[in-house]
Design a protein around this motif. Structure first.
Motif, PDB file in Angstrom:
ATOM      1  N   ALA A  76       0.837  -1.207   0.000  1.00 12.55           N
ATOM      2  CA  ALA A  76       0.000   0.000   0.000  1.00 12.55           C
ATOM      3  C   ALA A  76       0.870   1.255   0.000  1.00 12.55           C
ATOM      4  O   ALA A  76       0.559   2.234  -0.696  1.00 12.55           O
ATOM      5  N   LEU A  77       1.951   1.245   0.775  1.00 15.27           N
ATOM      6  CA  LEU A  77       2.865   2.389   0.774  1.00 15.27           C
ATOM      7  C   LEU A  77       3.478   2.630  -0.603  1.00 15.27           C
ATOM      8  O   LEU A  77       3.598   3.771  -1.044  1.00 15.27           O
ATOM      9  N   ILE A  78       3.870   1.557  -1.269  1.00 13.40           N
ATOM     10  CA  ILE A  78       4.452   1.695  -2.611  1.00 13.40           C
ATOM     11  C   ILE A  78       3.438   2.294  -3.572  1.00 13.40           C
ATOM     12  O   ILE A  78       3.743   3.216  -4.331  1.00 13.40           O
ATOM     13  N   ILE A  79       2.220   1.791  -3.536  1.00 10.66           N
ATOM     14  CA  ILE A  79       1.183   2.309  -4.439  1.00 10.66           C
ATOM     15  C   ILE A  79       0.881   3.772  -4.146  1.00 10.66           C
ATOM     16  O   ILE A  79       0.792   4.602  -5.064  1.00 10.66           O
ATOM     17  N   LEU A  80       0.744   4.121  -2.866  1.00 13.95           N
ATOM     18  CA  LEU A  80       0.458   5.513  -2.508  1.00 13.95           C
ATOM     19  C   LEU A  80       1.607   6.447  -2.886  1.00 13.95           C
ATOM     20  O   LEU A  80       1.369   7.578  -3.325  1.00 13.95           O
ATOM     21  N   ALA A  81       2.837   5.995  -2.718  1.00  9.64           N
ATOM     22  CA  ALA A  81       3.985   6.838  -3.084  1.00  9.64           C
ATOM     23  C   ALA A  81       4.022   7.101  -4.583  1.00  9.64           C
ATOM     24  O   ALA A  81       4.300   8.231  -5.016  1.00  9.64           O
ATOM     25  N   ILE A  82       3.737   6.081  -5.368  1.00 12.51           N
ATOM     26  CA  ILE A  82       3.736   6.257  -6.823  1.00 12.51           C
ATOM     27  C   ILE A  82       2.590   7.183  -7.241  1.00 12.51           C
ATOM     28  O   ILE A  82       2.779   8.065  -8.083  1.00 12.51           O
ATOM     29  N   LEU A  83       1.421   6.984  -6.655  1.00 11.18           N
ATOM     30  CA  LEU A  83       0.296   7.858  -6.980  1.00 11.18           C
ATOM     31  C   LEU A  83       0.592   9.303  -6.607  1.00 11.18           C
ATOM     32  O   LEU A  83       0.314  10.233  -7.374  1.00 11.18           O
ATOM     33  N   ARG A  84       1.170   9.515  -5.411  1.00 12.83           N
ATOM     34  CA  ARG A  84       1.483  10.865  -4.973  1.00 12.83           C
ATOM     35  C   ARG A  84       2.503  11.521  -5.903  1.00 12.83           C
ATOM     36  O   ARG A  84       2.383  12.693  -6.264  1.00 12.83           O
TER      37      ARG A  84
END
Length: 90
Positions: A76-84
């Protein structure tokens, strides 16, 4: 049934690999101060903890314990970082 010693060995090898990846991203974060790299480093530390916890706490199947939530949090952190990173205004 796979020998617990072999499972422990491979769990340790995967843990080390995730920690090496975390250090790799920390190195890039120190150079650039980009939060993406710091978030990736934290995510890989969570993935390392996910691999180490079943061996340390003697959990026979990792899908039966709450340890699985560490893997979920890492991804989830990886996905959120990429989205951000992709949605931020330039």
């Amino acid at each position: 049934m796979i020998d617990p010693l072999i499972l422990g060995f491979f769990g340790g090898a995967l843990t080390l690999g995730f920690l090496v990846a975390a250090v790799f991203f920390l190195k890039f974060w120190r150079r650039s101060r980009d939060p993406l790299f710091l978030t990736f480093a934290v995510a890989f530390v969570l993935l390392a903890a996910n691999q180490a916890a079943p061996v340390i706490f003697n959990i026979p199947r990792e899908d039966q314990g709450t340890v699985y939530l560490l893997r979920f949090a890492g991804f989830a952190l990886i996905i959120l970082a990429i989205l951000r990173k992709n949605l931020q205004k330039r």
